[in-house]
Scaffold this active site. Structure first.
Site, PDB file in Angstrom:
ATOM      1  N   HIS A 194      -1.595   0.101  -9.663  1.00  0.00           N
ATOM      2  CA  HIS A 194      -2.128  -0.859  -8.692  1.00  0.00           C
ATOM      3  C   HIS A 194      -2.723  -2.094  -9.396  1.00  0.00           C
ATOM      4  O   HIS A 194      -3.926  -2.346  -9.315  1.00  0.00           O
ATOM      5  CB  HIS A 194      -3.169  -0.175  -7.792  1.00  0.00           C
ATOM      6  N   GLU A 213      -4.518   7.335  -4.858  1.00  0.00           N
ATOM      7  CA  GLU A 213      -4.713   6.639  -6.140  1.00  0.00           C
ATOM      8  C   GLU A 213      -6.014   7.096  -6.751  1.00  0.00           C
ATOM      9  O   GLU A 213      -6.999   7.244  -6.014  1.00  0.00           O
ATOM     10  CB  GLU A 213      -4.723   5.123  -5.913  1.00  0.00           C
ATOM     11  N   ARG A 241       0.853  -1.187   0.000  1.00  0.00           N
ATOM     12  CA  ARG A 241       0.000   0.000   0.000  1.00  0.00           C
ATOM     13  C   ARG A 241       0.888   1.235   0.000  1.00  0.00           C
ATOM     14  O   ARG A 241       1.944   1.243   0.672  1.00  0.00           O
ATOM     15  CB  ARG A 241      -0.887   0.035   1.251  1.00  0.00           C
TER      16      ARG A 241
HETATM   17  C1  GLV Z   1      -4.745  -5.387  -3.677  1.00  0.00           C
HETATM   18  O1  GLV Z   1      -4.033  -4.456  -3.463  1.00  0.00           O
HETATM   19  C2  GLV Z   1      -5.216  -6.266  -2.669  1.00  0.00           C
HETATM   20  O2  GLV Z   1      -5.079  -5.961  -1.471  1.00  0.00           O
HETATM   21  O3  GLV Z   1      -5.782  -7.314  -3.026  1.00  0.00           O
END
Ligand code: GLV
Length: 323
Positions: free
Chosen positions: A287, A268, A239
């Site tokens: 992401h 984001e 993250r």
């Molecule tokens: C993506 O970032 C997840 O946590 O699955």
């Protein structure tokens, strides 16, 4: 009997819904790309019995208080820092996530990002597209070796271990830092446990796979980057909140560290004009850690199976425990 109403916060393929339609009544935000606006979500949850949400939705106390019938929140992600799990549990709302099904896919992406950052893949691609390739020369777009270099994995959970397996195949010594020791990784992969500072000092690649919690917020700060080697490459697939992005920008710009590969950001989507995005020694991705078609489908099905289990009076398959 009336079927439980499940609100889905993004348009998902109809094929995913069909097998569950006899048991669940679906309502959905009919847009595939943009998140449901907060005011619409607050309205929709008033009547919902369950929620299938993405990491783009903040499931906080306010929302839960607005959702008197909601029994279960199925988050389509393994990370659940978008959900106030404490508030949910207080209100007897079950929270589920999607571990396991995305482990290998996310490890693939983490390793791709590592190789891309080390071997300047994105920069090289841009170089050709910009019509700059006139000559071949010995050090043209020369990057850093990967094989034989030490990888330092911060957060040795399922994804961390899968990254370590790939690193082993590349002949990389493996260091790791984790809340608890991982005897299986030490035995099977030859991974060596390190205190956080030691890992930062010794690793050639520092890979963040650590969940975002109050304790890990901005743990990669100015101090952390200063401890890394000047040749270090920092990879983040967990993250954005675990990184102090200003400090990272300065570390990259002033050659305190060598390069970075980032799949996640504090805000984001990150703005294309963000200083980090402008640096040549950074590879940025939107992401997409678990974004293979196969895995995204498995994640959605797991959300559905969790919802169905709860509404059938069974235990959820992958519940999130108390934070
Ligand atoms: C993506 O970032 C997840 O946590 O699955």
């Amino acid at each position: 009997m009336k079927k439980p109403i499940v609100y889905i916060t993004r348009k998902i393929p109809n094929e995913i819904l069909v097998p569950y339609q006899d048991s669940l009544d679906f309502r959905m935000w009919e847009d595939e790309e943009t998140p449901v606006p907060r005011d619409v979500l607050l309205e929709e949850v008033k009547e919902a019995d369950g929620l299938l949400c993405l990491l783009t939705e903040k499931i906080d106390r306010e929302l839960l208080e607005n959702a008197p019938q909601v029994k279960v929140v199925a988050n389509m992600a393994v990370g659940y820092d978008n959900i106030d799990v404490g508030a949910a549990l207080e209100k007897n709302v079950i929270v589920t996530n999607t571990p396991d099904v995305l482990t290998e896919t996310t490890a693939d992406l983490a390793f791709s990002l590592l190789t891309a950052a080390a071997r300047r893949i994105a920069e090289a691609n841009d170089y050709i597209r910009a019509g700059k390739w006139d000559h071949w020369s010995p050090y043209l777009l020369a990057g850093s070796d990967i094989h034989g270099k030490k990888v330092g994995i911060v957060g040795m959970g399922r994804i961390g271990e899968s990254i370590a397996k790939r690193a082993k195949g590349f002949g990389m010594p493996i260091l790791y830092h984790n809340r608890s020791r991982k005897p299986s990784a030490e035995k099977d992969l030859g991974a060596t446990y390190k205190e956080f500072d030691e890992l930062l000092r010794e690793a050639d690649f520092v890979v963040s796979v650590i969940p975002l919690t109050p304790e890990t917020r901005r743990m990669f700060n100015k101090d952390a980057f200063r401890k890394m080697k000047t040749s270090a490459i920092f990879i983040n697939v967990s993250r954005g909140g675990v990184v102090d992005e200003k400090a990272l920008y300065h570390a990259l710009n002033e050659n305190t560290i060598h390069a970075a590969g980032l799949d996640v950001f504090e805000e984001e989507p990150i703005d294309a004009n963000h200083p980090l995005v402008k640096l040549d020694n950074v590879v940025c991705l939107p992401h997409i850690g678990s974004a293979s078609v196969e895995t995204r489908t498995k994640m959605l099905k797991l959300c559905m199976d969790n919802l169905l289990a709860v509404f059938s009076g069974e235990s959820p398959i992958t519940p999130v425990k108390n934070p």
